[in-house]
Enzyme design. Structure first.
Site, PDB file in Angstrom:
ATOM      1  N   SER A 146       0.839  -1.198   0.000  1.00 36.36           N
ATOM      2  CA  SER A 146       0.000   0.000   0.000  1.00 36.36           C
ATOM      3  C   SER A 146       0.870   1.244   0.000  1.00 36.36           C
ATOM      4  CB  SER A 146      -0.896   0.016   1.247  1.00 36.36           C
ATOM      5  OG  SER A 146      -1.546   1.265   1.388  1.00 36.36           O
ATOM      6  N   TYR A 159      -2.587  -0.755   9.746  1.00 37.18           N
ATOM      7  CA  TYR A 159      -2.609  -1.231   8.360  1.00 37.18           C
ATOM      8  C   TYR A 159      -1.318  -0.849   7.624  1.00 37.18           C
ATOM      9  CZ  TYR A 159      -4.147  -1.784   3.501  1.00 37.18           C
ATOM     10  OH  TYR A 159      -4.239  -2.153   2.182  1.00 37.18           O
TER      11      TYR A 159
END
Length: 254
Positions: A146, A159
């Site tokens: 990400s 995350y």
């Protein structure tokens, strides 16, 4: 001599980036196995879409948080492949399945953190480990990372940290699997318009505008922006790419 059709396994392939990646991989001429956590109906639609392209496809249920289920899953996949291809092996593994967590650091519970570790790191690590004996040499592993592993946004500490771990794990995998000519790379999307995280980037106009205003190409990403890059890494054209973090974010927060 007939060339054997290569096979890719994509986790979380019933929707979003996983679905798009699976279809784009099929368009490159590979057969595809996808997993889904709960939505069999959507997974079956993806299978039919891939079959319409002239490729073989099948979907299996898998919760990538449940490491104890991996042995049975690998056996099920292997039995299917042996019956249909004469080999238990796959060529490419796309570790895509995942879930979001938007939570400020003071509010994160131990259970939430443990879940994210299990899904985004432990699950990726051990699913890959279980498949290594059943991966053909010269294949590849693509781990979904990400943009949040490069830049920080409030609420994404857990995350983003898990995805930073995936970036580093991909390098270790590339190093250790290099002798088998298995390429390992991380693909790091920016903010994408999917149902991920409750559809926040797609459905929240303010969030979408913030992303667009901070992205060089002036918009949020779409699944079509990502799947083709994953599919490219499953081709011979990408044979000299390994140990890389490939960010596909349109220049978000560059």
């Amino acid at each position: 001599m007939e060339t054997r059709t290569k096979i890719a396994l994509v986790t979380g392939g019933s929707r979003g980036l996983g679905k798009n990646s699976a279809i784009k991989i099929a368009q490159k001429g590979l057969d595809v196995i996808i997993t889904y956590k709960s939505n069999k109906e959507e997974a079956d639609k993806v299978v039919e879409e891939i079959k319409a392209l002239g490729r073989k496809a099948i979907a299996y249920q898998l919760d990538t948080k449940d490491v104890k289920s991996f042995d049975a899953f690998v056996k099920t996949v292997g039995d299917h492949l042996e019956e249909n291809t004469g080999s238990r092996n796959i060529d490419f593994l796309v570790n895509n399945a995942g879930t979001a967590l938007y939570m400020p650091i003071p509010d994160v519970t131990e259970e939430q953190l443990d879940d994210m570790v299990d899904i985004h790191f432990k699950g990726v690590f051990f699913l890959t480990q279980k498949f290594l004996p059943f991966m053909n040499d010269n294949g590849g592993i693509i781990n979904l990372s990400s943009g949040l592993a490069r830049f920080a946004m409030p609420g994404s500490s857990v995350y983003g940290s898990m995805k930073a771990a995936i970036d580093q794990l991909s390098k270790y995998m590339a190093k250790e699997l290099g002798p088998r000519k298995i390429k390992v790379n991380a693909v790091a999307p920016g903010a994408i318009e999917t149902d991920f995280g409750g559809g926040r980037t797609r459905d929240d106009k303010n969030a979408n505008a913030m992303v667009s205003n901070n992205t060089a190409l002036g918009r949020a990403g779409l699944p079509d922006d990502i799947g083709g890059v994953v599919a490219f890494l499953c081709t011979e054209d990408a044979r000299w790419i390994t140990a890389q973090r490939i960010e596909v974010s349109g220049g978000m927060f560059f």
